[in-house]
Design an enzyme around this catalytic site. Structure first.
Site, PDB file in Angstrom:
ATOM      1  N   LYS A 183      44.746  33.826  38.528  1.00  0.00           N
ATOM      2  CA  LYS A 183      43.704  33.515  37.528  1.00  0.00           C
ATOM      3  C   LYS A 183      43.590  31.994  37.342  1.00  0.00           C
ATOM      4  CE  LYS A 183      43.564  37.996  36.577  1.00  0.00           C
ATOM      5  NZ  LYS A 183      42.523  38.977  36.591  1.00  0.00           N
TER       6      LYS A 183
HETATM    7  C1  PLP Z   1      42.986  40.435  36.055  1.00  0.00           C
HETATM    8  C2  PLP Z   1      42.090  41.141  35.124  1.00  0.00           C
HETATM    9  C3  PLP Z   1      42.577  42.043  34.156  1.00  0.00           C
HETATM   10  C4  PLP Z   1      44.001  42.509  34.104  1.00  0.00           C
HETATM   11  O1  PLP Z   1      44.962  41.521  33.992  1.00  0.00           O
HETATM   12  P1  PLP Z   1      46.473  41.818  34.468  1.00  0.00           P
HETATM   13  O2  PLP Z   1      47.225  40.652  33.905  1.00  0.00           O
HETATM   14  O3  PLP Z   1      46.476  41.848  35.947  1.00  0.00           O
HETATM   15  O4  PLP Z   1      46.886  43.105  33.858  1.00  0.00           O
HETATM   16  C5  PLP Z   1      41.674  42.595  33.273  1.00  0.00           C
HETATM   17  N1  PLP Z   1      40.371  42.325  33.335  1.00  0.00           N
HETATM   18  C6  PLP Z   1      39.859  41.489  34.257  1.00  0.00           C
HETATM   19  C7  PLP Z   1      38.389  41.209  34.252  1.00  0.00           C
HETATM   20  C8  PLP Z   1      40.697  40.887  35.190  1.00  0.00           C
HETATM   21  O5  PLP Z   1      40.179  40.066  36.122  1.00  0.00           O
END
Ligand code: PLP
Length: 368
Positions: A183
């Site tokens: 991210k």
């Molecule tokens: C990555 C993501 C999540 C989930 O996050 P995690 O930390 O992997 O559980 C939820 N919503 C969106 C839009 C994402 O890109």
């Protein structure tokens, strides 16, 4: 020149010494869960967003479940969520006994619209999950004002983005973040946060993330073990001061793409560049174009060493687990179907160079 789809490593390289020192500080402290690093990160992240409260949790998926739970969502309730998103946006709803109801997105912005959400709302709707998809900024304020329902901002992809009324994470009743390594703000493992301007909601979230207890003596809720750990918080604290500069670089790269691909030869070949929502300055977690035959374009780019990917080719409402849960499409989702069929993420990162962007654009001009 090979061009990777993303590059989380390069921006971290100059910070290696500081990160090593932060890790050593945690090891020396011998405090590993919910200690001073998490508290400090929570304060610093809340400051960065311009919101009152941030609460570290284990990941971005549980963050959504806990945020909905804090809003009082439970069995029999419906939660409206876009079908064009990462699976976790909807996966977080059924563990509460609630029903995911899918709404459409605008394929130009990949975000929900007020009209799209309104079409999916029923008398049982208790909350809305609005996703700031690819870093674009969903119209959260308008949703809350016009529909009178609380919004959970799924901000997993929008760290570093700016909306006309503030940053994602500060716009709705409550918001969630993921610090998964890829991210915009990534830990070295899983992590997440919940942010809110509402002190009572923040208090509820703090209790829910720790087994429903504030004091380890009295258990008020059947809660969760969902905590951000000290090592991840310390690593995130090193990175947070750089997030805006990284986001600026992503915005610059997006503008290079826009200039080269919007209009002209690429547009004539059917390439559509992403549109920022009104007044938004997205941090473009992913730069996602549309093309009539994205999988063929992906293969041709791959032959040149250029990575690209269709992330959500099958919308959430068409996933097998949704059908087996007895859920599915209740309103037409034409924008979702266009976005799902046509989207293709092309390389972007906080470290991508002008030469790399030019190479990708030249290849698209030739191959699209
Ligand atoms: C990555 C993501 C999540 C989930 O996050 P995690 O930390 O992997 O559980 C939820 N919503 C969106 C839009 C994402 O890109």
């Amino acid at each position: 020149m090979p061009v990777p789809l993303f590059d989380p490593g390069t921006p971290l390289r100059p910070l290696r010494g500081e990160i090593d020192a932060a890790i050593a500080r945690v090891l020396d402290s011998e405090r590993f869960v919910l200690g001073p690093e998490v508290s400090a990160f929570e304060d610093e992240f809340a400051d960065h967003l311009g919101v009152q409260h941030a609460v570290g949790v284990a990941n971005g998926t549980e963050a959504i479940t806990i945020a909905l739970r804090a809003l009082g969502v439970g069995p029999g309730d419906e939660v409206v969520v876009p079908s064009f998103s990462f699976w976790a946006s909807a996966e977080a709803i059924p563990p509460l006994g609630a029903t995911p109801v899918f709404c459409d997105v605008d394929p130009a912005t990949f975000c929900v619209t007020v009209d799209g959400v309104k079409a999916a709302v029923t008398s049982r709707t208790k909350a809305i999950v609005a996703v700031h998809l690819f870093g674009n900024v969903a119209p959260v304020r308008q949703l809350e004002e016009e529909l009178g329902l609380p919004v959970v901002e799924d901000s997993a992809q929008s760290a570093g983005s700016l909306g006309p009324e503030g940053r994602p994470g500060s716009l709705g009743s409550i918001a969630t973040f993921s610090f998964y390594p890829s991210k915009n703000l990534g830990a070295f493992g899983d992590g997440g946060a919940i942010t809110t301007g509402d002190g009572a909601l923040a208090e509820r979230v703090r209790q829910l993330r720790f087994h429903g207890s504030r004091d380890k003596v009295s258990y008020q809720d059947v809660g969760y073990n969902s905590r951000l750990d000290e090592l991840q918080a310390a690593i995130l604290r090193v990175q947070l001061p750089h997030l805006d500069a990284w986001a600026d670089h992503r915005r610059a790269a997006a503008s290079w793409y826009d200039d080269a691909l919007a209009g002209g030869r690429a547009a004539a070949a059917g390439v559509v560049t992403p549109t920022a929502t009104d007044g938004a300055r997205p941090a473009w977690h992913l730069y996602v174009i549309r093309h009539p035959d994205p999988d063929a374009l992906q293969q041709r780019l791959q032959a040149r060493g250029i990575e690209s990917r269709g992330y959500y080719r099958r919308p959430i409402d068409a996933q097998p687990a949704i059908a087996s849960g007895g859920w599915g499409r209740t309103v037409p989702l034409p924008g979702t179907d266009v976005a799902a069929a046509e989207h293709l993420a092309i390389p972007i990162s906080a470290a991508i160079t002008r030469d790399q962007v030019d190479e990708v654009c030249a290849a698209i001009h030739e191959l699209a």
